[in-house]
Design an enzyme around this catalytic site. Structure first.
Site, PDB file in Angstrom:
ATOM      1  N   ASN A  89       7.497  59.305 126.994  1.00 54.66           N
ATOM      2  CA  ASN A  89       8.001  60.590 127.075  1.00 54.66           C
ATOM      3  C   ASN A  89       9.092  60.825 126.135  1.00 54.66           C
ATOM      4  O   ASN A  89      10.102  60.088 126.081  1.00 54.66           O
ATOM      5  CB  ASN A  89       8.507  60.846 128.310  1.00 54.66           C
ATOM      6  CG  ASN A  89       9.522  61.877 128.693  1.00 54.66           C
ATOM      7  OD1 ASN A  89       9.449  62.803 127.681  1.00 54.66           O
ATOM      8  ND2 ASN A  89      10.559  62.233 129.694  1.00 54.66           N
ATOM      9  N   LYS A 121      11.017  63.262 125.024  1.00 54.43           N
ATOM     10  CA  LYS A 121      11.980  63.884 125.245  1.00 54.43           C
ATOM     11  C   LYS A 121      12.455  64.805 124.033  1.00 54.43           C
ATOM     12  O   LYS A 121      11.467  65.226 123.559  1.00 54.43           O
ATOM     13  CB  LYS A 121      13.355  63.163 125.884  1.00 54.43           C
ATOM     14  CG  LYS A 121      12.806  62.164 126.927  1.00 54.43           C
ATOM     15  CD  LYS A 121      14.270  61.454 127.839  1.00 54.43           C
ATOM     16  CE  LYS A 121      13.549  60.658 128.660  1.00 54.43           C
ATOM     17  NZ  LYS A 121      14.542  60.258 129.720  1.00 54.43           N
ATOM     18  N   HIS A 134      10.344  66.273 135.818  1.00 57.04           N
ATOM     19  CA  HIS A 134      11.295  65.347 135.334  1.00 57.04           C
ATOM     20  C   HIS A 134      12.606  65.578 135.744  1.00 57.04           C
ATOM     21  O   HIS A 134      13.173  66.562 135.895  1.00 57.04           O
ATOM     22  CB  HIS A 134      11.402  65.137 133.783  1.00 57.04           C
ATOM     23  CG  HIS A 134      11.627  63.926 133.171  1.00 57.04           C
ATOM     24  ND1 HIS A 134      13.105  63.731 133.099  1.00 57.04           N
ATOM     25  CD2 HIS A 134      11.413  62.802 132.926  1.00 57.04           C
ATOM     26  CE1 HIS A 134      13.487  62.377 132.793  1.00 57.04           C
ATOM     27  NE2 HIS A 134      12.300  61.801 132.693  1.00 57.04           N
ATOM     28  N   GLU A 188      10.637  57.646 139.352  1.00 55.44           N
ATOM     29  CA  GLU A 188      11.582  57.307 138.411  1.00 55.44           C
ATOM     30  C   GLU A 188      13.048  57.266 139.034  1.00 55.44           C
ATOM     31  O   GLU A 188      13.779  58.480 139.120  1.00 55.44           O
ATOM     32  CB  GLU A 188      11.635  58.332 136.959  1.00 55.44           C
ATOM     33  CG  GLU A 188      10.418  58.321 136.233  1.00 55.44           C
ATOM     34  CD  GLU A 188      10.571  58.881 134.741  1.00 55.44           C
ATOM     35  OE1 GLU A 188      10.236  58.118 133.961  1.00 55.44           O
ATOM     36  OE2 GLU A 188      11.115  59.893 134.620  1.00 55.44           O
ATOM     37  N   GLU A 213      15.579  65.240 134.424  1.00 56.83           N
ATOM     38  CA  GLU A 213      16.188  65.858 133.602  1.00 56.83           C
ATOM     39  C   GLU A 213      16.156  67.493 133.663  1.00 56.83           C
ATOM     40  O   GLU A 213      16.867  68.242 133.543  1.00 56.83           O
ATOM     41  CB  GLU A 213      16.075  65.240 132.050  1.00 56.83           C
ATOM     42  CG  GLU A 213      16.516  63.973 131.889  1.00 56.83           C
ATOM     43  CD  GLU A 213      15.999  62.997 130.925  1.00 56.83           C
ATOM     44  OE1 GLU A 213      15.326  63.721 130.170  1.00 56.83           O
ATOM     45  OE2 GLU A 213      16.397  62.214 131.089  1.00 56.83           O
ATOM     46  N   GLY A 249      17.408  55.859 131.114  1.00 57.85           N
ATOM     47  CA  GLY A 249      18.187  55.672 129.869  1.00 57.85           C
ATOM     48  C   GLY A 249      19.652  54.887 130.274  1.00 57.85           C
ATOM     49  O   GLY A 249      20.478  54.936 129.437  1.00 57.85           O
ATOM     50  N   SER A 270      14.004  52.667 132.055  1.00 55.84           N
ATOM     51  CA  SER A 270      14.370  51.582 131.259  1.00 55.84           C
ATOM     52  C   SER A 270      13.242  50.630 131.127  1.00 55.84           C
ATOM     53  O   SER A 270      13.534  49.329 131.221  1.00 55.84           O
ATOM     54  CB  SER A 270      15.630  50.899 131.702  1.00 55.84           C
ATOM     55  OG  SER A 270      16.860  51.853 131.604  1.00 55.84           O
TER      56      SER A 270
HETATM   57  P1  13P Z   1      14.295  55.605 129.796  1.00 59.14           P
HETATM   58  O1  13P Z   1      12.676  54.647 129.701  1.00 59.14           O
HETATM   59  O2  13P Z   1      14.807  55.946 128.316  1.00 59.14           O
HETATM   60  O3  13P Z   1      15.087  54.948 130.439  1.00 59.14           O
HETATM   61  O4  13P Z   1      13.703  56.786 130.112  1.00 59.14           O
HETATM   62  C1  13P Z   1      12.634  57.062 131.243  1.00 59.14           C
HETATM   63  C2  13P Z   1      12.304  58.416 131.475  1.00 59.14           C
HETATM   64  O5  13P Z   1      13.163  59.464 131.641  1.00 59.14           O
HETATM   65  C3  13P Z   1      10.878  58.755 131.209  1.00 59.14           C
HETATM   66  O6  13P Z   1      10.346  59.884 131.739  1.00 59.14           O
END
Ligand code: 13P
Length: 241
Positions: free
Chosen positions: A9, A11, A96, A165, A98, A171, A204
Site C-alpha cells: 500500500n 499510500k 483503510h 491492521e 487512514e 507506521g 509495520s
Molecule cells: P506500515 O507497513 O507502514 O505500518 O503501514 C501498514 C498499512 O497501513 C498498510 O495498509
C-alpha cells in the site's frame, strides 16, 4: 494457509516517474517468487495507468486505495469502479484506517464500497483493526466484530480479501506480536461464512518480521505500507521464507 497475497500500500507516495523506477528494480527480484503468491501494488490513482502498462504480462497485479460506490455522478474528487477497471486495476483497498480516521469512512460507506467493487469485478481488500485505546480497554474483539459484521452485510465472501491492521502498529515500527496477530485473525475467520477468505496482517511488516508472521497458520498474507516503497525491501517481504 490457502491463497497467499502480499500487497503493498503505497499510500500518498510515488509519482508516475517514481513508480516506473520502482518497477525496473522490483520485477527482476520477484521473477522466482513461488507462483502461489499473489503480488499486488496498491498505488495512488495517478500512478495506476503507468503501473498497469509496466506490469502488463507480469505476475504482479495493480490495486487502488479507494473506490466510490456510485457508478458515476456529481461526486467531486471521487473515482468510480469503471475508471479503475479501464486502467487494468484488479484489487482495491476499502476502509483503510487512514480513510476511516481522516476522510469519514464508516462501516456503512465501507460496505457500499465493497459491494460496488465486487459488482464491478474488482477484488476488495477490507481493512479492520482496533486503536491502542480500544485494545487497552479489552475491546479488540468487539470493535473488529462490528467492523466485520457491518462491513460485510450482503458482501460476497468468495471474492474478498481481509486485512487485519491494528491501528497502533501502522507506521509505528511497533508490530503486533505474530502469535497475537494469528489469534485475532483466527477470530475474524470464525465470524466469516467462508473460511477460505485470505486474511492478511498489516502494520509495520518488514523483512525482519515477515518470516515469523507468515509462519502463523491463520495468516495468509501481508498488507505492507512503508516497507513496500523500496523495491529490494518489498521483494524480500514477497520472497519470505
Ligand atoms: P506500515 O507497513 O507502514 O505500518 O503501514 C501498514 C498499512 O497501513 C498498510 O495498509
Amino acid at each position: 494457509m490457502g491463497n497467499i497475497i502480499i500487497a503493498g500500500n503505497w499510500k500518498m507516495y510515488k509519482t508516475q516517474a517514481e513508480s516506473l523506477v520502482f518497477l525496473k528494480s522490483f520485477l527482476p527480484l520477484v521473477s522466482d517468487t513461488p507462483s502461489d503468491r499473489q503480488i499486488v501494488l496498491c498505488a495512488p490513482f495517478t500512478a495506476l495507468a503507468v503501473l498497469s502498462q509496466g506490469l502488463h504480462g507480469s505476475r504482479v497485479a495493480v490495486g487502488a486505495q479507494n473506490i466510490h460506490w456510485e457508478l458515476e455522478g456529481a461526486y467531486t474528487g471521487e473515482i468510480s469502479a469503471e475508471m479503475l477497471r479501464e486502467l487494468g486495476v484488479r484489487y482495491v483497498i476499502v476502509g483503510h484506517s487512514e480513510r476511516r480516521q481522516y476522510f469519514g469512512d464508516t462501516d456503512e460507506t465501507v460496505n457500499q464500497r465493497l459491494k460496488r467493487a465486487q459488482q464491478s469485478g474488482l477484488t476488495p481488500i477490507l481493512c479492520v483493526g482496533e486503536t491502542k485505546q480500544q485494545r487497552d480497554a479489552g475491546d479488540t474483539e468487539r470493535v473488529i466484530s462490528t467492523q466485520i459484521d457491518q462491513g460485510l452485510m450482503g458482501v460476497n465472501q468468495d471474492n474478498l480479501v481481509i486485512a487485519y491492521e491494528p491501528i497502533w502498529a501502522i507506521g509505528t515500527g511497533d508490530t503486533c506480536e505474530a502469535k497475537e496477530a494469528n489469534r485475532v485473525i483466527g477470530g475474524i475467520r470464525k465470524r466469516l461464512d467462508n473460511a477460505a477468505v485470505p486474511i492478511q496482517y498489516g502494520g509495520s511488516v518488514k523483512p525482519s518480521n515477515v518470516d515469523e508472521l507468515m509462519a502463523q497458520p491463520e495468516i495468509d498474507g501481508a498488507l505492507v505500507g512503508g516497507a513496500s516503497l523500496e523495491a529490494d525491501t518489498f521483494a524480500r517481504i514477497v520472497n519470505f521464507q
